[in-house]
Motif scaffolding. Structure first.
Motif, short mmCIF file in Angstrom:
data_model
loop_
_atom_site.label_atom_id
_atom_site.label_comp_id
_atom_site.label_asym_id
_atom_site.label_seq_id
_atom_site.Cartn_x
_atom_site.Cartn_y
_atom_site.Cartn_z
N PHE A 29 -34.40 11.23 -9.21
CA PHE A 29 -35.04 10.71 -9.21
C PHE A 29 -35.62 9.57 -10.13
N GLY A 30 -34.77 10.50 -11.70
CA GLY A 30 -35.83 10.07 -12.70
C GLY A 30 -36.91 10.38 -12.81
N ASP A 31 -37.39 12.05 -12.23
CA ASP A 31 -38.01 12.74 -13.00
C ASP A 31 -37.22 13.86 -14.18
N VAL A 32 -37.82 13.97 -15.26
CA VAL A 32 -36.74 13.99 -16.70
C VAL A 32 -37.53 15.75 -16.77
N ILE A 33 -38.59 15.73 -16.52
CA ILE A 33 -38.62 17.60 -16.05
C ILE A 33 -37.87 17.53 -15.41
N ALA A 34 -37.73 17.44 -13.78
CA ALA A 34 -37.11 17.75 -12.78
C ALA A 34 -35.99 18.26 -13.63
N ALA A 35 -35.08 17.24 -14.02
CA ALA A 35 -33.68 17.08 -14.42
C ALA A 35 -33.24 17.95 -15.40
N SER A 36 -34.31 17.62 -16.27
CA SER A 36 -34.29 18.91 -17.56
C SER A 36 -34.00 20.23 -16.75
N ALA A 37 -35.36 20.75 -16.19
CA ALA A 37 -34.73 22.47 -15.87
C ALA A 37 -33.65 22.60 -14.84
N ALA A 38 -33.45 21.35 -14.52
CA ALA A 38 -31.96 21.65 -13.71
C ALA A 38 -31.08 21.66 -14.34
N VAL A 39 -30.59 21.32 -15.55
CA VAL A 39 -29.60 21.44 -16.29
C VAL A 39 -29.97 22.70 -17.73
N HIS A 40 -31.44 23.04 -17.75
CA HIS A 40 -31.20 24.19 -18.18
C HIS A 40 -31.98 23.69 -19.80
N VAL A 41 -32.49 22.67 -20.10
CA VAL A 41 -32.36 21.88 -21.53
C VAL A 41 -34.07 21.62 -21.99
N HIS A 42 -33.83 21.32 -22.62
CA HIS A 42 -36.03 20.53 -23.21
C HIS A 42 -35.55 19.07 -22.75
N PRO A 43 -36.73 18.87 -22.11
CA PRO A 43 -37.08 17.25 -22.05
C PRO A 43 -36.52 16.55 -22.39
N ASN A 44 -37.20 16.36 -23.79
CA ASN A 44 -36.62 15.52 -25.14
C ASN A 44 -35.21 15.26 -25.51
N THR A 45 -34.96 17.30 -24.75
CA THR A 45 -33.04 16.34 -25.33
C THR A 45 -32.42 16.45 -24.33
N PHE A 46 -33.31 16.04 -23.07
CA PHE A 46 -32.69 15.20 -21.84
C PHE A 46 -32.76 13.54 -22.13
N ARG A 47 -34.21 13.86 -22.73
CA ARG A 47 -34.74 11.95 -23.16
C ARG A 47 -33.34 11.93 -23.94
N TYR A 48 -32.98 12.41 -24.78
CA TYR A 48 -32.31 11.52 -25.96
C TYR A 48 -30.53 11.53 -24.94
N ARG A 49 -30.25 12.55 -23.83
CA ARG A 49 -28.91 12.39 -23.90
C ARG A 49 -29.55 11.19 -22.59
N LEU A 50 -30.08 10.81 -22.48
CA LEU A 50 -30.00 9.69 -21.93
C LEU A 50 -29.69 8.75 -22.04
N ARG A 51 -30.97 8.66 -23.13
CA ARG A 51 -30.68 7.08 -24.31
C ARG A 51 -28.83 7.06 -24.44
N ARG A 52 -28.23 7.88 -25.16
CA ARG A 52 -27.24 8.36 -25.16
C ARG A 52 -26.11 8.21 -24.52
#
Length: 528
Positions: free
Chosen positions: A471-494
């Motif tokens: 539901f848009g929770d970057v912290i929970a989503a990044s933990a689920a795929v085992h990446v850093h939240p900043n990396t996850f935010r970059y992938r979202l923008r990408r």
């Protein structure tokens, strides 16, 4: 040996007394044959058949027992069985004398399902006379008399089919076998390690078996054969090796028992086919459904359909087929102990049961209890339909159970469910079917992301799926795929740029989530 009476209450006490049943009070009429076995249900106004032996499941207080005895006296019942210890008060004694219904106690540790199965087997057996033509319990007692030792007759799966009197003269392992109606695993494992079963199947002679424990008696066993096929075995708890005369007697007895087992199997096959045809006809809901329900004794009763299957691969193997049959038989026994009008049949790889109860919640509880008893070794699941009030609702009830069963067979932690419990999952499965049938492929942003991931070995689809699930929770989503939240935010923008996807638009998010849910893992891998 003289012919024993057809299954009357005296006969039942002769065979099952001291092991499963005790006569608490009353004078059983040994000349009156039993007219059937009925299970008392306080919520059902059904009348037991004449001369019935009634199983009072859940009846425990003296007042309840006395009231039921008086009611059964008006229906010509011959006996009432309640769980031991039985409260024998003046009120209970007076009710027995007034009604003429004998009161019996079921031994602690024995199950109602076990007792019902044994009693119905005794009633189903023909009474052809003598040792040669008597039923299995007659044969067990006859062999016991010849060997001067308590005897059990077991099938190929080590389940007890019949036993002689005098089991209290044996040992603890025999008592456990009788009460569980199955050789306990701890004993069968020892016998297997000693090679007893191998030796038993290799010879047509009796096999002498040393005691399994320090406190148990030796055994003599012989395989029961029909040609080269092993149908079961006879086991006697003895004090030492058999004499030559008794060895010959046991060999002869095994041939007679083989005739009984073949007759039982033939009768069971015919009954199974008839029951399967009737249940199948009822579930189809066509013009023959009402007649089928009449013959099953379910007309005018609310019915819930239970659908039992395994989560193993659909590829049939002998072991899987046997396991499914075993589960179906176990479910039939479990339900018949709760309601004698239950009807069960295996249609394909699914066992369907027509269970006459007024609400699906109770049926769900019964299904859960059954699977808890079966344990987790068998990967079985049961779907429960809504209540079908008449024949026109039965085909819809089956279809509803099938939809829930498909979800359960797909995996997960659920073992039982109604469609209402898994409705969304069922709809998604059906939407996948529709998309596959029409040849639909991913479109829009999802198609672009799949193509990008495939070309660049990226994980944009996985990133989007995790973000939507959280539901848009970057912290929970990044933990689920085992990446850093900043990396996850970059992938979202990408992924937003690559897929031309507006993540702030609820319609766009729903469309993306729906396509991701409808895509099977196999389709996603193929696109990737």
């Amino acid at each position: 040996m003289t012919k024993r009476p057809h299954a009357g209450l005296g006969r039942v006490l002769d065979d099952l007394g001291t092991t499963l049943l005790d006569l608490v009070h009353g004078r059983p009429d040994r000349t009156r044959a039993l007219g059937g076995v009925a299970i008392h249900d306080p919520l059902d106004d059904g009348v037991p058949p004449p001369n019935a032996l009634v199983l009072g499941v859940g009846v425990g207080t003296a007042a309840e027992i006395a009231d039921l005895l008086r009611a059964l006296g008006g229906h010509t019942a011959v006996g009432l069985v309640v769980r031991a210890p039985v409260p024998v008060t003046d009120e209970v004694v007076a009710a027995v004398e007034e009604s003429g219904v004998a009161l019996l106690g079921l031994t602690r540790g024995a199950s109602w399902a076990q007792l019902a199965a044994i009693l119905r087997a005794m009633l189903a057996e023909g009474d052809f006379g003598g040792v040669v033509d008597g039923d299995l319990f007659t044969s067990a007692n006859a062999v016991a008399a010849l060997l001067d030792a308590p005897v059990t007759i077991e099938d190929h799966g080590w389940r007890v089919l019949a036993f002689s009197g005098g089991q209290d003269e044996a040992d603890e392992s025999r008592v456990e076998t009788i009460l569980g109606r199955q050789v306990p695993e701890k004993y069968s494992r020892v016998l297997a390690e000693r090679g007893v079963f191998r030796d038993l199947y290799r010879t047509d002679q009796p096999v002498y078996i040393e005691p399994v424990t320090a406190t148990s008696l030796p055994r003599v066993a012989i395989a029961v054969r029909a040609g080269d096929e092993v149908l079961g075995s006879i086991w006697a708890a003895v004090k030492g090796p058999l004499s030559a005369d008794r060895t010959t007697a046991l060999i002869d007895a095994s041939r007679l028992v083989a005739l009984h087992l073949l007759r039982l199997r033939a009768g069971a096959d015919v009954e199974r086919r008839l029951r399967t045809d009737l249940v199948g006809t009822a579930l189809e809901g066509g013009p023959g459904a009402r007649d089928a329900l009449d013959r099953l004794g379910l007309t005018g009763r609310p019915v819930v359909v239970l659908a039992l299957s395994t989560t193993d691969p659909d590829t049939p193997t002998p072991a899987l087929t046997t396991e499914r049959q075993r589960l179906g038989d176990a479910l039939a026994m479990h339900l018949s102990a709760l309601h004698p009008r239950s009807a069960t049949a295996s249609l394909g790889d699914v066992t369907y049961a027509l269970f006459p109860v007024p609400d699906d919640h109770r049926a769900l509880t019964v299904a859960t209890d059954f699977l808890d008893r079966v344990g987790t070794r068998t990967h079985a699941v049961i779907a429960v339909s809504p209540v079908a009030a008449d024949t026109t609702d039965l085909s819809l009830a089956r279809a509803t159970a099938d939809r829930a069963l498909r979800v359960l067979r797909g995996g997960g932690t659920r073992r039982t469910a109604r469609l209402a419990d898994v409705h969304v999952e069922a709809l998604l499965l059906e939407l996948r079917d529709l998309a596959a049938a029409q040849g639909d492929r991913p479109t829009g942003p999802i198609a672009k992301l799949l193509a990008y991931d495939n070309q660049h070995a990226a994980t944009l689809v996985e990133t989007l799926s995790a973000w939507l699930d959280a539901f848009g929770d970057v912290i929970a989503a990044s933990a689920a795929v085992h990446v850093h939240p900043n990396t996850f935010r970059y992938r979202l923008r990408r992924l937003a740029a690559v897929g031309d996807l507006d993540l702030t638009d609820p319609e766009a998010r729903f469309a993306a989530m729906l396509q991701l849910r409808v895509l099977s893992r196999a389709e996603r891998r193929k696109d990737e």
